[in-house]
Design an enzyme around this catalytic site. Structure first.
Site, mmCIF file in Angstrom:
data_model
loop_
_atom_site.group_PDB
_atom_site.id
_atom_site.type_symbol
_atom_site.label_atom_id
_atom_site.label_comp_id
_atom_site.label_asym_id
_atom_site.label_seq_id
_atom_site.Cartn_x
_atom_site.Cartn_y
_atom_site.Cartn_z
ATOM 1 N N SER A 96 -27.502 -97.947 64.301
ATOM 2 C CA SER A 96 -26.389 -98.289 65.207
ATOM 3 C C SER A 96 -26.240 -99.804 65.192
ATOM 4 O O SER A 96 -27.112 -100.511 65.712
ATOM 5 C CB SER A 96 -26.693 -97.851 66.643
ATOM 6 O OG SER A 96 -27.073 -96.506 66.698
ATOM 7 N N LYS A 171 -19.915 -94.793 68.066
ATOM 8 C CA LYS A 171 -21.292 -94.863 68.580
ATOM 9 C C LYS A 171 -21.377 -95.809 69.787
ATOM 10 O O LYS A 171 -22.093 -95.527 70.753
ATOM 11 C CB LYS A 171 -22.241 -95.326 67.467
ATOM 12 C CG LYS A 171 -23.677 -95.540 67.906
ATOM 13 C CD LYS A 171 -24.393 -94.258 68.324
ATOM 14 C CE LYS A 171 -25.797 -94.572 68.820
ATOM 15 N NZ LYS A 171 -26.533 -93.410 69.291
ATOM 16 N N LYS A 239 -29.216 -103.587 73.152
ATOM 17 C CA LYS A 239 -28.506 -103.994 71.929
ATOM 18 C C LYS A 239 -27.152 -103.273 71.833
ATOM 19 O O LYS A 239 -26.122 -103.880 71.584
ATOM 20 C CB LYS A 239 -29.391 -103.660 70.716
ATOM 21 C CG LYS A 239 -28.725 -103.826 69.375
ATOM 22 C CD LYS A 239 -28.834 -102.699 68.378
ATOM 23 C CE LYS A 239 -29.476 -101.419 68.611
ATOM 24 N NZ LYS A 239 -29.106 -100.301 67.785
HETATM 25 P P1 NAP Z 1 -37.769 -97.616 65.521
HETATM 26 O O1 NAP Z 1 -38.635 -96.480 65.893
HETATM 27 O O2 NAP Z 1 -38.074 -98.977 66.017
HETATM 28 O O3 NAP Z 1 -37.663 -97.647 63.929
HETATM 29 C C1 NAP Z 1 -37.047 -98.680 63.241
HETATM 30 C C2 NAP Z 1 -37.667 -98.798 61.881
HETATM 31 O O4 NAP Z 1 -37.035 -99.860 61.169
HETATM 32 C C3 NAP Z 1 -39.159 -99.133 61.968
HETATM 33 O O5 NAP Z 1 -39.845 -98.259 61.115
HETATM 34 C C4 NAP Z 1 -39.223 -100.594 61.522
HETATM 35 O O6 NAP Z 1 -40.374 -100.928 60.771
HETATM 36 C C5 NAP Z 1 -38.030 -100.732 60.624
HETATM 37 N N1 NAP Z 1 -37.503 -102.104 60.637
HETATM 38 C C6 NAP Z 1 -37.217 -102.858 61.719
HETATM 39 N N2 NAP Z 1 -36.680 -104.029 61.343
HETATM 40 C C7 NAP Z 1 -36.664 -104.023 60.005
HETATM 41 C C8 NAP Z 1 -36.255 -104.965 59.034
HETATM 42 N N3 NAP Z 1 -35.713 -106.141 59.382
HETATM 43 N N4 NAP Z 1 -36.410 -104.633 57.726
HETATM 44 C C9 NAP Z 1 -36.948 -103.444 57.359
HETATM 45 N N5 NAP Z 1 -37.343 -102.506 58.238
HETATM 46 C C10 NAP Z 1 -37.196 -102.797 59.543
HETATM 47 O O7 NAP Z 1 -36.243 -97.361 65.971
HETATM 48 P P2 NAP Z 1 -35.479 -95.965 66.081
HETATM 49 O O8 NAP Z 1 -35.585 -95.485 67.491
HETATM 50 O O9 NAP Z 1 -35.836 -95.078 64.960
HETATM 51 O O10 NAP Z 1 -33.963 -96.492 65.925
HETATM 52 C C11 NAP Z 1 -33.395 -96.791 64.648
HETATM 53 C C12 NAP Z 1 -31.879 -96.885 64.828
HETATM 54 O O11 NAP Z 1 -31.394 -95.625 65.313
HETATM 55 C C13 NAP Z 1 -31.417 -97.945 65.824
HETATM 56 O O12 NAP Z 1 -30.239 -98.553 65.377
HETATM 57 C C14 NAP Z 1 -31.179 -97.135 67.082
HETATM 58 O O13 NAP Z 1 -30.252 -97.771 67.946
HETATM 59 C C15 NAP Z 1 -30.658 -95.838 66.503
HETATM 60 N N6 NAP Z 1 -30.845 -94.627 67.331
HETATM 61 C C16 NAP Z 1 -32.035 -94.354 67.914
HETATM 62 C C17 NAP Z 1 -32.168 -93.204 68.689
HETATM 63 C C18 NAP Z 1 -33.470 -92.845 69.398
HETATM 64 O O14 NAP Z 1 -33.449 -91.943 70.253
HETATM 65 N N7 NAP Z 1 -34.588 -93.473 69.093
HETATM 66 C C19 NAP Z 1 -31.082 -92.332 68.846
HETATM 67 C C20 NAP Z 1 -29.892 -92.619 68.194
HETATM 68 C C21 NAP Z 1 -29.774 -93.772 67.437
HETATM 69 P P3 NAP Z 1 -41.790 -101.215 61.493
HETATM 70 O O15 NAP Z 1 -42.459 -99.887 61.565
HETATM 71 O O16 NAP Z 1 -42.466 -102.198 60.604
HETATM 72 O O17 NAP Z 1 -41.466 -101.790 62.853
#
Ligand code: NAP
Length: 292
Positions: A96, A171, A239
């Site tokens: 997102s 979104k 964010k």
């Molecule tokens: P998350 O658990 O923090 O996962 C993000 C992943 O991206 C982590 O594995 C992280 O690696 C990696 N990462 C972060 N910065 C990076 C960079 N600069 N370069 C390469 N890899 C990087 O987050 P998430 O909850 O899965 O969310 C991911 C996206 O989905 C976001 O945009 C969020 O808004 C969206 N989203 C989330 C949900 C939810 O319920 N969680 C629902 C809908 C949408 P590390 O392991 O090294 O930190």
């Protein structure tokens, strides 16, 4: 079946990559912190040690990282997707991010003969684990058609909403609605508890009427239990409300309720609750009434 590079195996990316592997695709996952590749490897996928290694020779690249600068890094960095993907590769950004950044990244992709779809998702961690995500897709119609078999593996409601950036705009609206729902649910629980009402009974009956919602179904119990393990972190919702606020301002859209909810989410982050599930916004709202 495709060879898919999956970049970002966090809360959402990991179960999505596993579903794609289980559906018969060959998934090469890359995660900055390497041990998060374990569930994919257990499912028969491959752990790549760099974005370049994951992307080289892949037909499709899926990206699921937190924010606009992260997607920009992954796509346009020296060792990134655009530098290593073959002409014609389909890149699906599930993250997102800002719609305007998506439009720029799609233009840069086009110059390199790469196709980019924005495909942010809704449905939370449960939606990712159950392959039941709602996916709002922006980009060219033919690219959407090409990606449909991949979307079908991870999602249930999959809609092409318009040209590049449109998925991200939808979104942002989604995140406004969800945050507003959580804020009102939290206020309602503070109110009910102040009156000593049986909150479980109250939530049951509220869920059957017009006040019922998916937010109530998925978040009310977490609030009653004060159990705020993420899920979707407050820092990510902050964010998203920033994305909404700046996009609304850009088009002269006035959103007073959104502004208030955005400030409450900012307060939750500023007072140290950023790593909690977004239902933890309850704590900020309860404190306003001197309650926890
Ligand atoms: P998350 O658990 O923090 O996962 C993000 C992943 O991206 C982590 O594995 C992280 O690696 C990696 N990462 C972060 N910065 C990076 C960079 N600069 N370069 C390469 N890899 C990087 O987050 P998430 O909850 O899965 O969310 C991911 C996206 O989905 C976001 O945009 C969020 O808004 C969206 N989203 C989330 C949900 C939810 O319920 N969680 C629902 C809908 C949408 P590390 O392991 O090294 O930190």
């Amino acid at each position: 079946m495709s060879t898919i590079a999956f970049i970002g195996l966090g809360i959402m990316g990991s179960p999505m990559a596993v579903h794609l592997q289980n559906a018969g695709h060959t998934v090469r996952g890359y995660n900055r912190t390497p041990d998060k590749t374990a569930p994919l490897v257990e499912a028969g996928g491959i752990a790549a040690s760099s974005v370049a290694e994951a992307v080289t020779g892949a037909d499709v690249v899926a990206v699921m990282v937190p924010d606009s600068p992260d997607v920009r890094d992954v796509l346009t960095g020296e060792d990134g997707v655009y530098a290593n993907a073959a002409q014609g590769t389909l890149v699906i950004d599930f993250s997102s991010i800002r719609p305007d950044v998506t439009v720029e990244l799609a233009e840069e992709a086009k110059e390199k003969g790469i196709r980019l779809l924005d495909a942010p998702v809704s449905g939370g961690e449960a939606g990712a684990k159950n392959a039941a995500l709602s996916i709002m897709v922006g980009g060219a119609e033919e690219d959407f058609a090409a990606a449909k078999e991949i979307f079908d593996v991870v999602g249930k409601t999959i809609v092409h909403v318009g040209p590049s950036g449109s998925g991200q705009t939808v979104k942002a609206a989604n995140q406004l609605i969800v945050a507003g729902n959580i804020a009102l649910l939290a206020e309602a629980v503070v109110f009910l508890e102040a009156y000593g009402v049986d909150t479980s009974a109250a939530i049951e009956v509220l869920g059957g009427g017009l006040a019922g919602s998916k937010v109530l179904d998925q978040k009310a119990q977490k609030i009653l239990d004060r159990s705020f393990d993420p899920g979707f972190r407050i820092e990510l919702h902050h964010k998203d409300l920033g994305i909404f606020t700046s996009a609304a301002r850009e088009e002269g859209v006035v959103a007073p309720v959104g502004a208030l909810v955005g400030q409450l989410m900012a307060a939750a982050l500023a007072t140290g609750d950023g790593s909690l599930d977004h239902s933890g916004l309850f704590q900020t709202i309860a404190r306003l009434s001197g309650r926890e």
